[in-house]
Design a protein around this motif. Sequence first.
Motif, PDB file in Angstrom:
ATOM      1  N   GLU A 147       4.800  15.278  98.497  1.00 22.99           N
ATOM      2  CA  GLU A 147       4.229  14.107  97.726  1.00 22.99           C
ATOM      3  C   GLU A 147       3.746  14.564  96.616  1.00 22.99           C
ATOM      4  O   GLU A 147       2.565  14.026  96.152  1.00 22.99           O
ATOM      5  CB  GLU A 147       3.434  13.554  98.577  1.00 22.99           C
ATOM      6  N   GLY A 148       4.387  15.588  95.781  1.00 25.23           N
ATOM      7  CA  GLY A 148       3.760  15.656  94.178  1.00 25.23           C
ATOM      8  C   GLY A 148       2.539  16.751  94.399  1.00 25.23           C
ATOM      9  O   GLY A 148       1.850  16.953  93.367  1.00 25.23           O
ATOM     10  N   LYS A 149       2.435  17.361  95.525  1.00 28.42           N
ATOM     11  CA  LYS A 149       1.279  18.181  95.595  1.00 28.42           C
ATOM     12  C   LYS A 149       1.555  19.854  95.698  1.00 28.42           C
ATOM     13  O   LYS A 149       0.671  20.709  95.812  1.00 28.42           O
ATOM     14  CB  LYS A 149       0.331  17.823  96.758  1.00 28.42           C
ATOM     15  N   ASP A 150       2.801  20.016  95.576  1.00 29.97           N
ATOM     16  CA  ASP A 150       3.297  21.368  95.312  1.00 29.97           C
ATOM     17  C   ASP A 150       3.072  21.917  93.823  1.00 29.97           C
ATOM     18  O   ASP A 150       3.932  21.860  92.916  1.00 29.97           O
ATOM     19  CB  ASP A 150       4.716  21.689  95.711  1.00 29.97           C
ATOM     20  N   ARG A 151       2.013  22.438  93.701  1.00 30.92           N
ATOM     21  CA  ARG A 151       1.805  22.945  92.226  1.00 30.92           C
ATOM     22  C   ARG A 151       2.557  24.016  91.750  1.00 30.92           C
ATOM     23  O   ARG A 151       3.055  24.005  90.667  1.00 30.92           O
ATOM     24  CB  ARG A 151       0.194  23.437  92.207  1.00 30.92           C
ATOM     25  N   GLU A 152       3.082  25.181  92.711  1.00 30.10           N
ATOM     26  CA  GLU A 152       3.833  26.231  92.253  1.00 30.10           C
ATOM     27  C   GLU A 152       5.149  25.600  91.679  1.00 30.10           C
ATOM     28  O   GLU A 152       5.794  26.450  90.818  1.00 30.10           O
ATOM     29  CB  GLU A 152       4.000  27.466  93.275  1.00 30.10           C
ATOM     30  N   SER A 153       5.772  24.657  92.474  1.00 27.65           N
ATOM     31  CA  SER A 153       7.129  24.161  92.157  1.00 27.65           C
ATOM     32  C   SER A 153       7.005  23.739  90.766  1.00 27.65           C
ATOM     33  O   SER A 153       7.924  23.413  90.030  1.00 27.65           O
ATOM     34  CB  SER A 153       7.418  23.250  93.205  1.00 27.65           C
ATOM     35  N   PHE A 154       5.854  22.942  90.516  1.00 27.49           N
ATOM     36  CA  PHE A 154       5.655  22.334  89.210  1.00 27.49           C
ATOM     37  C   PHE A 154       5.665  23.337  87.986  1.00 27.49           C
ATOM     38  O   PHE A 154       6.537  23.162  87.077  1.00 27.49           O
ATOM     39  CB  PHE A 154       4.474  21.418  89.167  1.00 27.49           C
ATOM     40  N   PHE A 155       4.746  24.276  88.447  1.00 31.58           N
ATOM     41  CA  PHE A 155       4.870  25.060  87.297  1.00 31.58           C
ATOM     42  C   PHE A 155       6.113  26.001  87.022  1.00 31.58           C
ATOM     43  O   PHE A 155       6.391  26.191  85.809  1.00 31.58           O
ATOM     44  CB  PHE A 155       3.710  26.133  87.624  1.00 31.58           C
ATOM     45  N   LEU A 156       6.815  26.247  88.027  1.00 29.04           N
ATOM     46  CA  LEU A 156       8.158  27.047  87.990  1.00 29.04           C
ATOM     47  C   LEU A 156       9.268  26.015  87.148  1.00 29.04           C
ATOM     48  O   LEU A 156       9.880  26.697  86.646  1.00 29.04           O
ATOM     49  CB  LEU A 156       8.559  27.468  89.236  1.00 29.04           C
ATOM     50  N   SER A 157       9.116  24.748  87.592  1.00 28.98           N
ATOM     51  CA  SER A 157      10.053  23.838  86.693  1.00 28.98           C
ATOM     52  C   SER A 157       9.686  23.934  85.359  1.00 28.98           C
ATOM     53  O   SER A 157      10.800  24.086  84.649  1.00 28.98           O
ATOM     54  CB  SER A 157      10.040  22.551  87.280  1.00 28.98           C
ATOM     55  N   ILE A 158       8.379  23.878  85.020  1.00 27.82           N
ATOM     56  CA  ILE A 158       8.258  23.922  83.538  1.00 27.82           C
ATOM     57  C   ILE A 158       8.433  24.976  82.998  1.00 27.82           C
ATOM     58  O   ILE A 158       9.203  25.241  81.655  1.00 27.82           O
ATOM     59  CB  ILE A 158       6.670  23.779  83.409  1.00 27.82           C
ATOM     60  N   ARG A 159       8.415  26.297  83.374  1.00 33.19           N
ATOM     61  CA  ARG A 159       8.939  27.596  82.951  1.00 33.19           C
ATOM     62  C   ARG A 159      10.182  27.664  82.749  1.00 33.19           C
ATOM     63  O   ARG A 159      10.589  28.281  81.856  1.00 33.19           O
ATOM     64  CB  ARG A 159       8.345  28.696  83.902  1.00 33.19           C
ATOM     65  N   ASP A 160      11.117  27.446  83.790  1.00 38.63           N
ATOM     66  CA  ASP A 160      12.518  27.301  83.443  1.00 38.63           C
ATOM     67  C   ASP A 160      12.905  26.287  82.619  1.00 38.63           C
ATOM     68  O   ASP A 160      13.926  26.830  81.972  1.00 38.63           O
ATOM     69  CB  ASP A 160      12.991  26.689  85.144  1.00 38.63           C
ATOM     70  N   GLN A 161      12.323  25.274  82.621  1.00 42.70           N
ATOM     71  CA  GLN A 161      12.687  24.443  81.127  1.00 42.70           C
ATOM     72  C   GLN A 161      12.317  24.879  79.958  1.00 42.70           C
ATOM     73  O   GLN A 161      13.146  24.736  78.966  1.00 42.70           O
ATOM     74  CB  GLN A 161      12.043  22.846  81.483  1.00 42.70           C
ATOM     75  N   LEU A 162      11.142  25.457  79.753  1.00 41.45           N
ATOM     76  CA  LEU A 162      10.683  26.198  78.593  1.00 41.45           C
ATOM     77  C   LEU A 162      11.766  27.398  78.152  1.00 41.45           C
ATOM     78  O   LEU A 162      11.984  27.627  77.069  1.00 41.45           O
ATOM     79  CB  LEU A 162       9.294  26.477  78.654  1.00 41.45           C
ATOM     80  N   ALA A 163      11.887  28.089  78.999  1.00 38.20           N
ATOM     81  CA  ALA A 163      12.772  29.324  78.834  1.00 38.20           C
ATOM     82  C   ALA A 163      14.140  29.102  78.266  1.00 38.20           C
ATOM     83  O   ALA A 163      14.907  30.027  77.833  1.00 38.20           O
ATOM     84  CB  ALA A 163      12.717  30.182  80.326  1.00 38.20           C
ATOM     85  N   GLU A 214      10.628  27.664  68.587  1.00 43.12           N
ATOM     86  CA  GLU A 214       9.901  26.563  68.000  1.00 43.12           C
ATOM     87  C   GLU A 214       9.826  25.257  68.612  1.00 43.12           C
ATOM     88  O   GLU A 214       8.804  24.635  68.722  1.00 43.12           O
ATOM     89  CB  GLU A 214      10.438  26.006  66.827  1.00 43.12           C
ATOM     90  N   GLU A 215      10.636  25.159  69.682  1.00 45.61           N
ATOM     91  CA  GLU A 215      10.474  24.194  70.649  1.00 45.61           C
ATOM     92  C   GLU A 215       9.483  24.516  71.588  1.00 45.61           C
ATOM     93  O   GLU A 215       8.762  23.432  72.224  1.00 45.61           O
ATOM     94  CB  GLU A 215      11.894  23.814  71.425  1.00 45.61           C
ATOM     95  N   ILE A 216       9.487  25.689  72.020  1.00 51.35           N
ATOM     96  CA  ILE A 216       8.191  26.091  72.954  1.00 51.35           C
ATOM     97  C   ILE A 216       6.774  25.760  72.453  1.00 51.35           C
ATOM     98  O   ILE A 216       5.927  25.147  72.920  1.00 51.35           O
ATOM     99  CB  ILE A 216       8.395  27.558  73.473  1.00 51.35           C
ATOM    100  N   LEU A 217       6.716  26.228  71.222  1.00 41.92           N
ATOM    101  CA  LEU A 217       5.484  25.856  70.247  1.00 41.92           C
ATOM    102  C   LEU A 217       5.193  24.276  70.361  1.00 41.92           C
ATOM    103  O   LEU A 217       4.258  23.830  70.532  1.00 41.92           O
ATOM    104  CB  LEU A 217       5.673  26.272  68.905  1.00 41.92           C
ATOM    105  N   GLY A 218       6.472  23.595  70.120  1.00 41.13           N
ATOM    106  CA  GLY A 218       6.095  22.119  70.040  1.00 41.13           C
ATOM    107  C   GLY A 218       5.692  21.525  71.293  1.00 41.13           C
ATOM    108  O   GLY A 218       5.070  20.598  71.320  1.00 41.13           O
ATOM    109  N   PHE A 219       6.158  22.163  72.427  1.00 44.11           N
ATOM    110  CA  PHE A 219       5.800  21.574  73.770  1.00 44.11           C
ATOM    111  C   PHE A 219       4.246  21.863  73.961  1.00 44.11           C
ATOM    112  O   PHE A 219       3.453  20.894  74.428  1.00 44.11           O
ATOM    113  CB  PHE A 219       6.462  22.528  75.030  1.00 44.11           C
ATOM    114  N   GLN A 220       3.659  23.068  73.512  1.00 39.54           N
ATOM    115  CA  GLN A 220       2.375  23.367  73.654  1.00 39.54           C
ATOM    116  C   GLN A 220       1.355  22.463  72.713  1.00 39.54           C
ATOM    117  O   GLN A 220       0.391  21.868  73.006  1.00 39.54           O
ATOM    118  CB  GLN A 220       2.198  24.617  73.357  1.00 39.54           C
ATOM    119  N   THR A 221       2.066  22.033  71.624  1.00 32.89           N
ATOM    120  CA  THR A 221       1.293  21.136  70.718  1.00 32.89           C
ATOM    121  C   THR A 221       1.124  19.825  71.141  1.00 32.89           C
ATOM    122  O   THR A 221       0.136  19.220  71.289  1.00 32.89           O
ATOM    123  CB  THR A 221       2.259  20.976  69.359  1.00 32.89           C
TER     124      THR A 221
END
Length: 206
Positions: free
Chosen positions: A20-36, A41-48
Motif C-alpha cells: 500500500e505504498g509503504k515500501d520506501r526502498e522500492s520507491f527509491f530504487l525505481s527513481i534511481r533506475d529511471q534517473l539512470a 542535464e535531465e538528471i539536473l532537471g529532475f533535482q531542480t
Amino acid sequence: MNASEFWKIIDTARLSEDNEGKDRESFFLSIRDQLAELAPEEILGFQTQLMTEFHKTFHWDAVAAAAIVFGDNCDRLDVDGFRFWIVSRGEQQMQAILADMDSIAELDLVPEEVYFFELGRLAPDVYEEVTMEEFPTSNLPVEKEFPDGEEFKRVDLPNRLPKLASDFGLLPEPGASTVDSQTEEDPFAPLSTDVSDEENPYGVTD
C-alpha cells in the motif's frame, strides 16, 4: 525537465511500491533506475523540479506535523525528511496535504515510513555515478529563510493538528499556556538546528 515529466517519474515510482505504498526502498530504487536512463542535464532537471516542489512544503503546518510524528526528538532532518515524503505522494496528494495537513491522520503514519530524506540525494548520487563529476548545486532553487504560515509552540500542537495529534496521543492540556521553554525568536528548535555540509552535502535545506 518540466513539471509533468518530473511527476511522471514520481508516479511511476509510486506504482512500483508494495504494501500500500509503504515500501520506501522500492520507491527509491525505481527513481534511481529511471534517473539512470536520463542524460545528465535531465538528471539536473529532475533535482531542480524536486527542490521546487520541496520548497512548496516549507510551511509551519508541515513542521508541526513532523513534530507530532517524530516526537520530542524531532530535528531539522526529520522535518525535511517528512517534507520529501509529502512530495513523494504525487502532485494531487501533495496539494491535498498542503491544503489540509491534518488530513494525513487518515494514513496511519509511523515515523519510519514518512522519512524520505533520501529522495533529495538520489539525483545527485546518480549524476555523480554517470558523469564521475561532482553534482553542481549552484543553480538549484534556494529556500526562503522562514516557513509560511503561523509559528507555534510545542504546547500548541494538539490544537494545531487535532486529528494527527490525537493519533499520537497528544491531547490539549486544560488551561495550558501557549508559552513554553522555547523563546519567541525560536518557537520550534528543530527548525533552527544547524545542518552541516557533511550531513547534508547537496544543500537540500538551504
